[in-house]
Structures are given as structure tokens and as C-alpha cells.
Design an enzyme around this catalytic site. Structure first.
Site, PDB file in Angstrom:
ATOM      1  N   TRP A  16       0.851  -0.693  -0.096  1.00  0.00           N
ATOM      2  CA  TRP A  16       0.384   0.192  -0.028  1.00  0.00           C
ATOM      3  C   TRP A  16       0.937   1.349   0.222  1.00  0.00           C
ATOM      4  O   TRP A  16       1.331   1.312   0.201  1.00  0.00           O
ATOM      5  CB  TRP A  16      -0.627  -0.202   1.153  1.00  0.00           C
ATOM      6  CG  TRP A  16      -1.978   1.490   1.255  1.00  0.00           C
ATOM      7  CD1 TRP A  16      -2.562   1.638   0.517  1.00  0.00           C
ATOM      8  CD2 TRP A  16      -2.618   1.737   2.758  1.00  0.00           C
ATOM      9  NE1 TRP A  16      -3.523   3.128   0.658  1.00  0.00           N
ATOM     10  CE2 TRP A  16      -3.361   2.943   2.241  1.00  0.00           C
ATOM     11  CE3 TRP A  16      -1.011   2.149   3.512  1.00  0.00           C
ATOM     12  CZ2 TRP A  16      -3.339   4.181   2.980  1.00  0.00           C
ATOM     13  CZ3 TRP A  16      -1.553   3.180   4.896  1.00  0.00           C
ATOM     14  CH2 TRP A  16      -2.925   4.134   4.250  1.00  0.00           C
ATOM     15  N   ASP A  44       1.069  -8.937   0.821  1.00  0.00           N
ATOM     16  CA  ASP A  44      -0.170  -8.277   0.705  1.00  0.00           C
ATOM     17  C   ASP A  44      -0.041  -7.254  -0.596  1.00  0.00           C
ATOM     18  O   ASP A  44       1.060  -6.485  -0.060  1.00  0.00           O
ATOM     19  CB  ASP A  44      -0.615  -7.524   1.918  1.00  0.00           C
ATOM     20  CG  ASP A  44      -2.064  -6.993   2.269  1.00  0.00           C
ATOM     21  OD1 ASP A  44      -2.789  -8.042   2.673  1.00  0.00           O
ATOM     22  OD2 ASP A  44      -2.236  -5.718   2.033  1.00  0.00           O
ATOM     23  N   TYR A  49      -4.897  -0.851  -4.808  1.00  0.00           N
ATOM     24  CA  TYR A  49      -3.600   0.349  -4.216  1.00  0.00           C
ATOM     25  C   TYR A  49      -3.560  -0.022  -5.617  1.00  0.00           C
ATOM     26  O   TYR A  49      -2.667  -0.611  -6.872  1.00  0.00           O
ATOM     27  CB  TYR A  49      -2.882  -1.000  -4.245  1.00  0.00           C
ATOM     28  CG  TYR A  49      -2.590  -1.530  -2.462  1.00  0.00           C
ATOM     29  CD1 TYR A  49      -4.354  -0.469  -1.900  1.00  0.00           C
ATOM     30  CD2 TYR A  49      -2.662  -2.243  -2.351  1.00  0.00           C
ATOM     31  CE1 TYR A  49      -4.174  -1.124  -0.535  1.00  0.00           C
ATOM     32  CE2 TYR A  49      -2.438  -3.261  -0.350  1.00  0.00           C
ATOM     33  CZ  TYR A  49      -4.017  -1.930  -0.298  1.00  0.00           C
ATOM     34  OH  TYR A  49      -3.978  -2.472   1.137  1.00  0.00           O
ATOM     35  N   GLN A 177      -8.183  -8.033   8.488  1.00  0.00           N
ATOM     36  CA  GLN A 177      -7.185  -6.588   7.988  1.00  0.00           C
ATOM     37  C   GLN A 177      -7.928  -5.724   8.726  1.00  0.00           C
ATOM     38  O   GLN A 177      -8.413  -4.856   8.215  1.00  0.00           O
ATOM     39  CB  GLN A 177      -7.589  -6.654   6.759  1.00  0.00           C
ATOM     40  CG  GLN A 177      -5.974  -5.605   6.596  1.00  0.00           C
ATOM     41  CD  GLN A 177      -5.074  -5.927   5.474  1.00  0.00           C
ATOM     42  OE1 GLN A 177      -4.206  -5.228   4.755  1.00  0.00           O
ATOM     43  NE2 GLN A 177      -4.394  -7.442   4.854  1.00  0.00           N
ATOM     44  N   LYS A 217       9.677  10.317  13.018  1.00  0.00           N
ATOM     45  CA  LYS A 217      10.470  10.498  11.786  1.00  0.00           C
ATOM     46  C   LYS A 217       9.863  11.894  11.436  1.00  0.00           C
ATOM     47  O   LYS A 217      10.186  13.215  11.179  1.00  0.00           O
ATOM     48  CB  LYS A 217      10.623   9.521  10.428  1.00  0.00           C
ATOM     49  CG  LYS A 217       9.754   9.390  10.142  1.00  0.00           C
ATOM     50  CD  LYS A 217       9.678   8.808   8.425  1.00  0.00           C
ATOM     51  CE  LYS A 217       8.543   7.637   7.766  1.00  0.00           C
ATOM     52  NZ  LYS A 217       8.656   7.559   6.438  1.00  0.00           N
ATOM     53  N   GLY A 283       5.494  -1.685   5.496  1.00  0.00           N
ATOM     54  CA  GLY A 283       5.618  -1.523   4.541  1.00  0.00           C
ATOM     55  C   GLY A 283       7.546  -0.627   4.565  1.00  0.00           C
ATOM     56  O   GLY A 283       7.453   0.292   5.689  1.00  0.00           O
ATOM     57  N   GLN A 289      14.527   1.117   6.085  1.00  0.00           N
ATOM     58  CA  GLN A 289      13.187   0.870   7.032  1.00  0.00           C
ATOM     59  C   GLN A 289      13.286  -1.067   6.962  1.00  0.00           C
ATOM     60  O   GLN A 289      12.706  -1.107   8.127  1.00  0.00           O
ATOM     61  CB  GLN A 289      12.738   1.221   6.720  1.00  0.00           C
ATOM     62  CG  GLN A 289      12.524   3.075   6.519  1.00  0.00           C
ATOM     63  CD  GLN A 289      11.479   2.731   5.341  1.00  0.00           C
ATOM     64  OE1 GLN A 289      10.940   2.742   4.179  1.00  0.00           O
ATOM     65  NE2 GLN A 289      11.231   4.754   5.326  1.00  0.00           N
ATOM     66  N   GLU A 292      15.138  -2.216   9.745  1.00  0.00           N
ATOM     67  CA  GLU A 292      15.249  -2.206  11.018  1.00  0.00           C
ATOM     68  C   GLU A 292      14.124  -3.319  11.492  1.00  0.00           C
ATOM     69  O   GLU A 292      14.032  -3.093  12.707  1.00  0.00           O
ATOM     70  CB  GLU A 292      15.318  -0.686  11.504  1.00  0.00           C
ATOM     71  CG  GLU A 292      14.417   0.347  12.472  1.00  0.00           C
ATOM     72  CD  GLU A 292      15.805  -0.030  13.313  1.00  0.00           C
ATOM     73  OE1 GLU A 292      15.868  -0.239  15.176  1.00  0.00           O
ATOM     74  OE2 GLU A 292      16.661  -0.433  12.795  1.00  0.00           O
ATOM     75  N   ASN A 293      12.315  -2.639  10.783  1.00  0.00           N
ATOM     76  CA  ASN A 293      11.673  -3.399  11.595  1.00  0.00           C
ATOM     77  C   ASN A 293      11.507  -5.254  11.651  1.00  0.00           C
ATOM     78  O   ASN A 293      10.880  -5.247  12.761  1.00  0.00           O
ATOM     79  CB  ASN A 293      10.452  -3.489  10.318  1.00  0.00           C
ATOM     80  CG  ASN A 293       9.885  -1.568  10.450  1.00  0.00           C
ATOM     81  OD1 ASN A 293      10.499  -0.708  11.424  1.00  0.00           O
ATOM     82  ND2 ASN A 293       9.594  -1.692   9.365  1.00  0.00           N
TER      83      ASN A 293
END
Length: 322
Positions: A16, A44, A49, A177, A217, A283, A289, A292-293
Site C-alpha cells: 500500500w 499483501d 492499490y 485486516q 520521523k 511497508g 527501514q 530495522e522493523n
């Protein structure tokens, strides 16, 4: 995932906003590869989208990677159609016609023979529930989808679907969801309580970081190229970036520092610590990113009642007990 026996990775990867909007094929290929190599098995997507372009991009990447189809799960969603305000009458909603045509189009765009998880992207109060349940079951019988579910449905609507399915001896929705993060908690922690305990339901939660708000951020402004800087997402910026929320995010920083982690990792770990969360959809536009997630997989094991209470005291969003 609920009572299905299907195994989903605790973290998953979604498209998304990012696919065909912020990133191209090469970046999406790299990010999906990092995800897959780190054990993520659920990707997903949805017809809405980027007007189907997101599904096309994911389809190209999966076709190129040629991973064993039995090793990953993909989703699709039907309701919004492809053309937004330009949709003609039967190009959106949950009529049998749009459910079937939406599914067939998604199969083509993602270059696959079947979709594992197929969601009704929103409730459709103009279509009888019997029609929706029958339509989804026919797709299952035809082998075009394996499980059907809901997205952003109320508890009453989900239970109505189960009641209709039971009466017709059909298969009810297996997963929901919904948005879940430190600022959006009511459905998962309150509204769906009886569904989890009585019916059983998997959840593939979206926006675990509140569209980046919980990364910190945005505490000092809106970075160029971020989600909130996109022209057609001003509605998201106006809803998310309030002074009160930014202050509460900043107040979480000392806890992240104590745990030697980032606010982003803390936010994702908090979500997956909830046993009713099957998987949290990540995402990303950058490798940094995503990596790190992924650290949330190690961090959430260190959560305890005292830590959760401290977080609740800061954000003040815990809903009343069900």
C-alpha cells in the site's frame, strides 16, 4: 491464522502506497527478497492499490523470483475497484459480478493461478450478506481463492457473515485486516473480543506504525519523499499529524532508549506482542527501514506487564475491557 491451520509469518510485507508510487520494480524486488530471506511468507496487496499497478508490480517480481509457490502466501482485496471516482456502477462494491471480475483481474495482474487470502476490502451495505458469502464460497469451490476474509468490518458484520455461512452450510470469513497500532486499538482489543474467543479469527493488521508517525520521523517536520509528503495523501497527514500525537510519540523515546532500540522497532514489537495479532504488515521504501522493523521479532519477547503499563500511561489509548 485463526482456526485455519495456515501458518503466516509474524511479520509480513505489504504494498500500500509504496508499490508503483514511491518505489520501482528494482527496489520492490530487493525489499521482497530481504523479506523472504528473513522468513516472511505473506505478501499483501489489493485491487485498489495504485489502480491495480501495485498488483502488477508484485506479480512481475514474483514471476521473476520464481520462488516455490508453496512457500509464500499472497492476498488480494475487492471492493474499491480500479478507477476511484471514475468507477462505473458495477466496477466496485461486493456484488457477485464485481467479486468475480475483481478476482479474475487480480489473478491476471499478479500472474498466479490462485490467491491465498481474498478480502472484502470494506463492508457493502447495498449487497445482502447471503450474496457476499455465496460469492466468496463459489470462488473457493472453483480453486481461485483459498480463504476469504474481511477488512475494516464491524464485529456485528463479521458475526452476521458467520451466521449466514452456518445457516447455508458454507465457509465463513477466516481473517480480518484492520488497522492496529498504539493509536488505533479499539477493534482488536475491544470490539472483536467475543469473535476471538468464540469463533476464532486470524488478523493481518495494517499500519502498525500509524503510517510512520510512530517512527518519530515526523516529530520535527515532514521529510521529503515520506508518505505524509505525498500530494494525494493530505487526508492521512491531517488525521495523523496532530500536536498531541507527536508529543506522545516523543514521550516514548526514553523507553526505546532503555531497550536500546528505535521507536519504529518498539511500535512494531508492541503490535505483535498481542496474541490476537496473527501478522503485522510492514511497508517500506528503503532496505534500512525493513531491516530495522525486522528487529521487532527479537524485541517483543522482552515485553512484560510493567513495560506495557508504562507504554499505556504515555499513549493513553487503551480501550475499556470488553
Amino acid at each position: 491464522m485463526g482456526k485455519t491451520g495456515l501458518q503466516l509469518s509474524v511479520l509480513s510485507f505489504g504494498s500500500w502506497v509504496t508499490f508503483n508510487k514511491q518505489i520501482d520494480d528494482s527496489v520492490s524486488d530487493r525489499l521482497m527478497s530481504i523479506a523472504y530471506e528473513n522468513g516472511i511468507n505473506f505478501f499483501d496487496n489489493a485491487e485498489a492499490y495504485e489502480g491495480g499497478k501495485s498488483e502488477e508490480m508484485m506479480g512481475r517480481v514474483l514471476h521473476k523470483k520464481n520462488w516455490d509457490r508453496t512457500t509464500y502466501v499472497i492476498s488480494g482485496k475487492v471492493y474499491f475497484g480500479l478507477y476511484g471516482k471514475e468507477n462505473k456502477p458495477n466496477q466496485f462494491g461486493l456484488s457477485r459480478k464485481h467479486i468475480f471480475e475483481g478476482c479474475h483481474q487480480s489473478l491476471k495482474r499478479m500472474q498466479t493461478d490462485y490467491i491465498d487470502l481474498f478480502f472484502c476490502h470494506r463492508p457493502d451495505r447495498t449487497t445482502p450478506m447471503e450474496e457476499i458469502v455465496w460469492s466468496m464460497n463459489l470462488l473457493i469451490q472453483q480453486g481461485k481463492i483459498l480463504y476469504w476474509g474481511t477488512s475494516e468490518w464491524s464485529a456485528a458484520e463479521i458475526m452476521e457473515a458467520h451466521a449466514v455461512a452456518k445457516d447455508l452450510r458454507l465457509i465463513g470469513p477466516a481473517m480480518e485486516q484492520t488497522q492496529y497500532n498504539l493509536f488505533e486499538r479499539t477493534k482488536i482489543e475491544h470490539d472483536y473480543h467475543t469473535i476471538f474467543s468464540n469463533v476464532g479469527m486470524g488478523t493481518t493488521i495494517w499500519s502498525p506504525l500509524a503510517s510512520g508517525l510512530l517512527t518519530g520521523k515526523y516529530n520535527t517536520g515532514i521529510p521529503e519523499g515520506s508518505r505524509m509528503s505525498l500530494g494525494n495523501y493530505t487526508w492521512l497527514k491531517d488525521r495523523a499529524l496532530t500536536a498531541d500525537k507527536l508529543a506522545r510519540v516523543a514521550a516514548l523515546q526514553p523507553i526505546a532508549d532503555e531497550l536500546n532500540t528505535s521507536l519504529a522497532t518498539l511500535g512494531v514489537a508492541w503490535c505483535i506482542n498481542n496474541p490476537n495479532v496473527t501478522t503485522a504488515i510492514l511497508g517500506a521504501t528503503k532496505e534500512s527501514q525493513l531491516t530495522e522493523n525486522l528487529k521487532a521479532l527479537e524485541l517483543y519477547h522482552h515485553f512484560n506487564a510493567d513495560l506495557l503499563d508504562r507504554i499505556d500511561q504515555i499513549v493513553g489509548t487503551k480501550p475499556p475491557a470488553a
